[in-house]
Design an enzyme around this catalytic site. Structure first.
Site, short mmCIF file in Angstrom:
data_model
loop_
_atom_site.label_atom_id
_atom_site.label_comp_id
_atom_site.label_asym_id
_atom_site.label_seq_id
_atom_site.Cartn_x
_atom_site.Cartn_y
_atom_site.Cartn_z
N HIS A 115 -2.32 -29.55 9.64
CA HIS A 115 -3.30 -29.35 8.56
C HIS A 115 -4.75 -29.62 8.98
CE1 HIS A 115 -2.56 -33.84 7.37
NE2 HIS A 115 -3.59 -33.76 8.19
N HIS A 145 -5.98 -38.17 2.50
CA HIS A 145 -6.76 -38.89 3.52
C HIS A 145 -7.83 -39.72 2.83
CE1 HIS A 145 -4.95 -35.44 5.63
NE2 HIS A 145 -5.09 -36.12 6.75
N GLU A 188 1.98 -38.62 11.07
CA GLU A 188 2.07 -37.61 9.99
C GLU A 188 3.35 -36.79 10.09
OE1 GLU A 188 -2.69 -36.74 9.09
OE2 GLU A 188 -1.57 -35.29 10.26
#
Ligand code: DHB
Ligand code: FE
Length: 285
Positions: A12, A59, A240
């Site tokens: 991403h 985030h 992640e």
């Protein structure tokens, strides 16, 4: 009944979103990356589901050190792209599916996973970049999306094993939803990256590809990867990748069904400081 028809895995990297928004996808630096996603965009057009259940991480955008849910399910009717410091990305707002989200929350919480129910939440690059990579730049996203945020930013983070088992619980929930919906589950983030400290810029192609092999062909082994291996081998932000195990745990083969078909696999370095990995698995049931 609803069904999980496919799972999608993708990095991403926020710079990918900026490249799309600023019209740079044809530049020599970016061209090979976007070429790798061309088959995926076609696949998405040909296989548009009714709903995407999108596992991603925030985030420090919607959440902060004030409140750190390990697993948060977005139950709202819509989610606004967040301002991450340069203004919100010029992408469509995300339309949710409150009814299916509430059903999944009910089933998964009763199945012993503590989810945080979120009824208002902005969504950052963790969610919008995967949508851009698979859907391009439409006026509206092609289907509703249920955002599912996992804390992989602030320690302690959940183990890969727990994520994998959570995927199984999500599958069970979807499969007892009393409407004939075609649902895809996406696991996003990764692959190798470390954004700070002396090891900033770490890329580990060999480890990434071996882990991707395991994710596809031996998901039990991928789920058994100890936390320290991600940090040591894939960098501090490589953790992640545990989110990909949620999507993999929701596939038919690990729940007594037939093996999936690998529709596409792609790996590319560099994109910003990050290795980009991508795969699409289709269920054969
Ligand atoms: C960067 C940030 C991320 O959240 C990520 O997953 C990868 C790269 C970056 O700032 O380059
Ligand atoms: Fe990230």
């Amino acid at each position: 009944m609803a069904r999980i028809t496919a799972s999608v895995y993708t990095s991403h990297v926020p710079a990918i979103g900026a490249a799309i928004d600023l019209g740079k996808t044809g530049e020599p630096y970016w061209q090979p990356l976007f070429k790798g996603y061309e088959p995926s965009r076609q696949w998405m057009k040909d296989n548009t589901p009714d709903v995407v259940f999108l596992v991603y991480n925030d985030h420090a955008t919607a959440f902060s050190l004030d409140m750190i849910p390990t697993f948060a399910i977005g139950c709202a009717a819509e989610f606004t792209p967040a301002d991450e410091g340069w203004g919100p990305r010029p992408v469509p707002k995300v339309i949710g599916h409150p009814e299916l989200a509430a059903h999944i929350a009910q089933s998964v919480i009763q199945d012993d996973f503590d989810l945080t129910i979120v009824n208002k939440m902005d969504v950052d690059h963790g969610l919008t970049v995967p949508l851009s990579l698979l859907c391009g730049q439409p006026e509206a996203w092609p289907c509703p999306v249920i955002p599912f945020a996992v804390n992989v930013v602030q320690y302690p983070v959940p183990s890969g094993r727990r994520c994998y088992n959570l995927g199984k619980a999500i599958r069970k929930a979807v499969e007892c939803y009393d409407r004939p919906l075609n649902v895809q589950i996406w696991g996003t983030g990764g692959m190798t990256h470390q954004l700070q400290g002396p090891r900033a810029g770490l890329i580990n192609r060999e480890w990434d590809n071996a882990w991707l092999d395991k994710l596809i062909h031996d998901p039990e082994a991928a789920a058994a990867t100890p936390h320290i291996d991600y940090v040591r081998e894939a960098g501090s932000e490589g953790i992640e990748l545990v989110m990909w195990l949620i999507a993999r745990g929701a596939m038919a083969d690990v729940n007594g069904g037939p093996a999936p078909t690998l529709r596409h696999r792609f790996y590319h370095v560099p994109a910003s400081n990050t290795a980009v990995g991508h795969a699409i698995l289709e269920n054969n049931v």
